[in-house]
Design a protein around this motif. Sequence first.
Motif, PDB file in Angstrom:
ATOM      1  N   TYR A   1      11.817  -3.385  -2.489  1.00 35.98           N
ATOM      2  CA  TYR A   1      11.612  -2.037  -1.859  1.00 35.98           C
ATOM      3  C   TYR A   1      11.843  -2.245  -0.293  1.00 35.98           C
ATOM      4  CZ  TYR A   1       9.901   2.134  -0.135  1.00 35.98           C
ATOM      5  OH  TYR A   1       9.787   3.521   0.748  1.00 35.98           O
ATOM      6  N   ALA A   2      11.152  -2.988   0.167  1.00 34.99           N
ATOM      7  CA  ALA A   2      11.183  -3.208   1.851  1.00 34.99           C
ATOM      8  C   ALA A   2      10.917  -4.627   2.151  1.00 34.99           C
ATOM      9  CB  ALA A   2      10.166  -2.200   2.443  1.00 34.99           C
ATOM     10  N   PRO A   3      12.025  -5.410   1.949  1.00 33.58           N
ATOM     11  CA  PRO A   3      11.995  -6.815   1.964  1.00 33.58           C
ATOM     12  C   PRO A   3      11.717  -7.370   3.486  1.00 33.58           C
ATOM     13  CG  PRO A   3      14.307  -6.345   1.836  1.00 33.58           C
ATOM     14  CD  PRO A   3      13.497  -4.859   1.410  1.00 33.58           C
ATOM     15  N   LYS A   4      11.964  -6.664   4.695  1.00 33.73           N
ATOM     16  CA  LYS A   4      11.762  -6.782   5.932  1.00 33.73           C
ATOM     17  C   LYS A   4      10.434  -6.339   6.238  1.00 33.73           C
ATOM     18  CE  LYS A   4      16.572  -7.708   7.182  1.00 33.73           C
ATOM     19  NZ  LYS A   4      16.263  -8.987   6.659  1.00 33.73           N
TER      20      LYS A   4
ATOM     21  N   GLY B   1      -9.825 -18.197  -4.805  1.00 30.88           N
ATOM     22  CA  GLY B   1      -9.830 -17.526  -3.271  1.00 30.88           C
ATOM     23  C   GLY B   1      -9.859 -16.111  -3.188  1.00 30.88           C
ATOM     24  N   ILE B   2     -10.473 -15.550  -2.054  1.00 30.03           N
ATOM     25  CA  ILE B   2     -10.399 -14.239  -1.579  1.00 30.03           C
ATOM     26  C   ILE B   2      -9.186 -13.851  -0.956  1.00 30.03           C
ATOM     27  CG2 ILE B   2     -11.720 -12.765  -0.323  1.00 30.03           C
ATOM     28  CD1 ILE B   2     -14.309 -14.349  -1.048  1.00 30.03           C
ATOM     29  N   VAL B   3      -8.455 -12.610  -1.332  1.00 31.68           N
ATOM     30  CA  VAL B   3      -7.291 -12.187  -0.660  1.00 31.68           C
ATOM     31  C   VAL B   3      -7.786 -10.981   0.357  1.00 31.68           C
ATOM     32  CG1 VAL B   3      -4.994 -11.375  -0.764  1.00 31.68           C
ATOM     33  CG2 VAL B   3      -5.789 -12.895  -2.492  1.00 31.68           C
ATOM     34  N   LEU B   4      -7.572 -10.971   1.667  1.00 31.26           N
ATOM     35  CA  LEU B   4      -7.845 -10.087   2.230  1.00 31.26           C
ATOM     36  C   LEU B   4      -6.959  -9.073   2.528  1.00 31.26           C
ATOM     37  CD1 LEU B   4      -9.898 -12.053   5.073  1.00 31.26           C
ATOM     38  CD2 LEU B   4     -11.014 -10.792   3.178  1.00 31.26           C
ATOM     39  N   CYS B   5      -7.167  -7.823   1.694  1.00 34.97           N
ATOM     40  CA  CYS B   5      -6.323  -6.838   1.692  1.00 34.97           C
ATOM     41  C   CYS B   5      -6.640  -5.607   2.679  1.00 34.97           C
ATOM     42  CB  CYS B   5      -6.332  -6.379   0.368  1.00 34.97           C
ATOM     43  SG  CYS B   5      -5.566  -7.527  -0.926  1.00 34.97           S
ATOM     44  N   LEU B   6      -5.653  -4.845   2.898  1.00 40.63           N
ATOM     45  CA  LEU B   6      -5.779  -3.465   3.691  1.00 40.63           C
ATOM     46  C   LEU B   6      -6.380  -3.988   5.100  1.00 40.63           C
ATOM     47  CD1 LEU B   6      -6.706  -1.787   0.430  1.00 40.63           C
ATOM     48  CD2 LEU B   6      -5.351  -0.448   2.027  1.00 40.63           C
ATOM     49  N   TYR B   7      -5.951  -5.083   5.536  1.00 39.07           N
ATOM     50  CA  TYR B   7      -6.545  -5.516   6.653  1.00 39.07           C
ATOM     51  C   TYR B   7      -6.243  -4.814   8.009  1.00 39.07           C
ATOM     52  CZ  TYR B   7      -8.492  -9.542   9.513  1.00 39.07           C
ATOM     53  OH  TYR B   7      -9.527 -10.132  10.348  1.00 39.07           O
ATOM     54  N   GLU B   8      -6.908  -4.149   8.793  1.00 36.44           N
ATOM     55  CA  GLU B   8      -6.950  -3.429   9.957  1.00 36.44           C
ATOM     56  C   GLU B   8      -6.771  -4.553  11.240  1.00 36.44           C
ATOM     57  OE1 GLU B   8      -6.271  -0.660   9.902  1.00 36.44           O
ATOM     58  OE2 GLU B   8      -7.257   0.484   8.358  1.00 36.44           O
ATOM     59  N   THR B   9      -5.686  -4.855  11.768  1.00 35.77           N
ATOM     60  CA  THR B   9      -5.660  -5.727  12.722  1.00 35.77           C
ATOM     61  C   THR B   9      -6.040  -5.092  14.325  1.00 35.77           C
ATOM     62  OG1 THR B   9      -3.415  -5.170  12.870  1.00 35.77           O
ATOM     63  CG2 THR B   9      -3.918  -7.302  12.024  1.00 35.77           C
ATOM     64  N   SER B  10      -5.991  -3.720  14.122  1.00 30.29           N
ATOM     65  CA  SER B  10      -6.464  -3.041  15.503  1.00 30.29           C
ATOM     66  C   SER B  10      -7.834  -2.809  16.029  1.00 30.29           C
ATOM     67  CB  SER B  10      -5.660  -1.691  15.336  1.00 30.29           C
ATOM     68  OG  SER B  10      -6.397  -0.972  14.330  1.00 30.29           O
TER      69      SER B  10
ATOM     70  N   ASN C   1      -0.211  -1.600   5.273  1.00 31.81           N
ATOM     71  CA  ASN C   1       1.306  -1.442   5.642  1.00 31.81           C
ATOM     72  C   ASN C   1       1.820  -0.394   4.520  1.00 31.81           C
ATOM     73  OD1 ASN C   1       4.392  -2.804   4.752  1.00 31.81           O
ATOM     74  ND2 ASN C   1       3.918  -1.758   6.640  1.00 31.81           N
ATOM     75  N   ILE C   2       2.516   0.848   5.214  1.00 31.79           N
ATOM     76  CA  ILE C   2       2.652   1.928   4.455  1.00 31.79           C
ATOM     77  C   ILE C   2       3.816   1.642   3.399  1.00 31.79           C
ATOM     78  CG2 ILE C   2       4.139   2.770   6.146  1.00 31.79           C
ATOM     79  CD1 ILE C   2       1.870   5.115   3.933  1.00 31.79           C
ATOM     80  N   LYS C   3       4.396   0.791   3.560  1.00 31.88           N
ATOM     81  CA  LYS C   3       5.390   0.454   2.704  1.00 31.88           C
ATOM     82  C   LYS C   3       4.931  -0.250   1.370  1.00 31.88           C
ATOM     83  CE  LYS C   3       9.083   1.249   5.023  1.00 31.88           C
ATOM     84  NZ  LYS C   3       9.771   2.432   4.891  1.00 31.88           N
ATOM     85  N   LEU C   4       3.943  -0.756   1.454  1.00 31.95           N
ATOM     86  CA  LEU C   4       2.985  -1.277   0.290  1.00 31.95           C
ATOM     87  C   LEU C   4       2.589  -0.089  -0.503  1.00 31.95           C
ATOM     88  CD1 LEU C   4       1.025  -4.409   1.640  1.00 31.95           C
ATOM     89  CD2 LEU C   4       2.832  -4.258  -0.043  1.00 31.95           C
TER      90      LEU C   4
ATOM     91  N   THR D   1      -1.894  -4.029  -6.251  1.00 32.21           N
ATOM     92  CA  THR D   1      -0.804  -4.584  -5.375  1.00 32.21           C
ATOM     93  C   THR D   1      -0.737  -5.828  -5.143  1.00 32.21           C
ATOM     94  OG1 THR D   1      -1.357  -2.347  -4.122  1.00 32.21           O
ATOM     95  CG2 THR D   1      -0.134  -3.799  -3.134  1.00 32.21           C
ATOM     96  N   THR D   2      -1.750  -6.777  -5.115  1.00 30.12           N
ATOM     97  CA  THR D   2      -1.748  -8.190  -5.260  1.00 30.12           C
ATOM     98  C   THR D   2      -1.028  -8.745  -6.493  1.00 30.12           C
ATOM     99  OG1 THR D   2      -3.597  -8.252  -3.535  1.00 30.12           O
ATOM    100  CG2 THR D   2      -3.270 -10.261  -4.744  1.00 30.12           C
ATOM    101  N   SER D   3      -1.624  -8.199  -7.411  1.00 30.45           N
ATOM    102  CA  SER D   3      -0.918  -8.679  -8.910  1.00 30.45           C
ATOM    103  C   SER D   3       0.439  -8.541  -9.011  1.00 30.45           C
ATOM    104  CB  SER D   3      -1.743  -8.165  -9.806  1.00 30.45           C
ATOM    105  OG  SER D   3      -3.122  -8.136  -9.889  1.00 30.45           O
TER     106      SER D   3
END
Length: 280
Positions: free
Chosen positions: A242-245, A180-189, A226-229, A17-19
């Motif tokens: 796909y979902a620019p916003k 660097g390290i990219v923090l993915c699938l980050y849960e903000t809740s 984010n489900i759009k990803l 997803t990041t690449s």
Amino acid sequence: MRSICVMNQKGGVGKTTTSVNLAAGLAKLGRRVCLIDLDPQGHASLHMGVDAFGQTPTVYDVFSGKKTLADVKQLAVDNLWVVPSDLDLAATEVELADTPGREMILRGAIDRLCQQQPLDYIVMDCPPSLGVLTINALTAAKEVFIPLQPHFLALQGLSKLFETTALVKRRLNRDLSVSGIVLCLYETSTRLAADITDDLMHFLEQSDPRAPWKNARIFDSRIRRNIKLAEAPSFGQSIFDYAPKSPGAVDYAALITEVVAAEVAAAPPVAPATTDTVAA
Ligand SMILES: Nc1ncnc2c1ncn2[C@@H]1O[C@H](COP(=O)(O)OP(=O)(O)OP(=O)(O)O)[C@@H](O)[C@H]1O
Ligand SMILES: [Mg+2]
């Protein structure tokens, strides 16, 4: 040209997803980008809607010496070429077992490609292993990006990953560094992601000052879940088309802004490029 290896031997942490979204976002900014799919699962190819079935030549043909990267790359969208992969690539590990210099094949192929076609970025999507394909990517790259999902097992395996990077740097590629390290699938809740991020910062600070990853940073941008990803791959589109916003597009645009900001330190881009952010 900047060459970025996106790696983590842990599966499902957001490498592909990041690449894909990094490559696509950079291309939208006018950078000339080549995305190399090094995973036999072929997810990056599928994500960009690139056909790798049937007789289509793939990166496997490059490793087996039958084709060049220029032969197999496909233009996916403006400024973005994809070198596809398919299941054949899984045989590479065994087929190259006795080949001298097998770690250098991709590096040689990229050098030849760059002589023919000026590029600003090469992004390599690695499989979830530390085998010959990942070693080839580390040998060909100058920078390593490590996607990481901040959950309770996130730090497990990180030392091994750093050690492998250090070994490749010592033996095969002195130019390599962990950007660097990219923090993915980050849960903000929940607190968990923030706590793990603190642990990770502590781990990096406590590392031996001579360790090659000592200067590795955690990118400020957090890629939220984010489900759009997760939906975008089935439409063969990057998140920006796909979902620019969506929050996913906003987060990857922020990451790309950080990446582009580091261009001043890296070699200047070959292309007359814009410096605006990706439209989100
Ligand atoms: N931020 C996100 N929000 C929601 N879903 C995501 C996010 N990032 C990735 N995903 C989804 O999680 C799954 C794993 O992501 P991805 O394929 O990028 O990981 P990976 O590290 O490349 O996996 P593998 O190790 O199998 O190659 C995919 O279904 C992807 O669509
Ligand atoms: Mg993947």
